[in-house]
Design an enzyme around this catalytic site. Structure first.
Site, PDB file in Angstrom:
ATOM      1  N   CYS A  68       0.920  -1.081  -0.006  1.00  0.00           N
ATOM      2  CA  CYS A  68      -0.079   0.028   0.111  1.00  0.00           C
ATOM      3  C   CYS A  68       1.019   1.242  -0.041  1.00  0.00           C
ATOM      4  O   CYS A  68       2.159   1.062  -0.142  1.00  0.00           O
ATOM      5  CB  CYS A  68      -0.852  -0.227   1.225  1.00  0.00           C
ATOM      6  SG  CYS A  68      -0.416  -0.086   2.938  1.00  0.00           S
ATOM      7  N   HIS A 101      14.729 -14.092  11.954  1.00  0.00           N
ATOM      8  CA  HIS A 101      14.353 -13.969  13.379  1.00  0.00           C
ATOM      9  C   HIS A 101      12.792 -14.240  13.559  1.00  0.00           C
ATOM     10  O   HIS A 101      12.319 -14.827  14.457  1.00  0.00           O
ATOM     11  CB  HIS A 101      14.667 -12.631  13.946  1.00  0.00           C
ATOM     12  CG  HIS A 101      16.253 -12.439  14.108  1.00  0.00           C
ATOM     13  ND1 HIS A 101      16.587 -11.592  15.010  1.00  0.00           N
ATOM     14  CD2 HIS A 101      17.274 -13.115  13.659  1.00  0.00           C
ATOM     15  CE1 HIS A 101      18.036 -11.533  15.001  1.00  0.00           C
ATOM     16  NE2 HIS A 101      18.220 -12.822  14.236  1.00  0.00           N
TER      17      HIS A 101
END
Ligand code: RB5
Length: 159
Positions: A68, A101
């Site tokens: 977006c 991670h």
């Protein structure tokens, strides 16, 4: 090995970046499903973000890319879906960490902040970086537990 599928979606603020990225994704050997939008006419990002994030949440697609204007709206929408770990990445370092991670399964890009060249660099790093597991898996397990608890709470309140 079967080709990896990926779903991509954008609102009007991300439409041109989505179009710019698609041929590169195909070149990389990905099978791309475009969930819209199909022009730069104003639309509502929850409609398109929700459609794509739902398919990642159910496992129909292993990964997705949402775009977006700022990347914020799409991030908010996508992270409401169980099992979705959406990461807004403005640089390659964050893209790498979001995989190592966080095992991010949706990459969110900011169509009005990130030019196509940088976006492509981010996408390449994001797609190529594996999850490290170990202590990071323990943290993801805690997020999963939270999702399950929240689901229980909302089921109970519906009784
Ligand atoms: C649309 O103008 C813009 O608000 C949208 O693309 C996004 O940036 C929302 O977070």
């Amino acid at each position: 090995m079967s080709e990896e599928k990926i779903i991509i979606a954008a609102d009007h603020g991300g439409y041109s970046l989505k179009e710019a990225l698609k041929p590169h994704l195909t070149e990389m050997g990905l099978v791309v499903t475009d969930a819209g939008t199909d022009s730069d006419q104003a639309v509502d990002y929850p409609d398109f973000g929700g459609k794509a994030a739902g398919t990642v949440s159910t496992g129909l697609f292993p990964r997705g890319i949402l775009i977006c204007g700022s990347g914020v709206g799409m991030s908010i929408v996508a992270n409401r879906f169980p099992g979705v770990r959406a990461a807004l990445c403005l640089d390659e370092g964050t893209a790498r960490l979001s995989r190592m991670h966080n095992d991010a399964n949706i990459l969110v890009l900011a169509g009005r902040k990130t030019d196509p060249e940088m976006a492509l660099r981010i996408v390449r790093v994001w797609l190529a970086t594996p999850f490290e597991g170990g202590r990071h898996q323990r943290r993801l397990d805690k997020i999963r537990e939270m999702e399950l608890k929240l689901n229980e709470i909302s089921n109970d309140s519906g009784r």
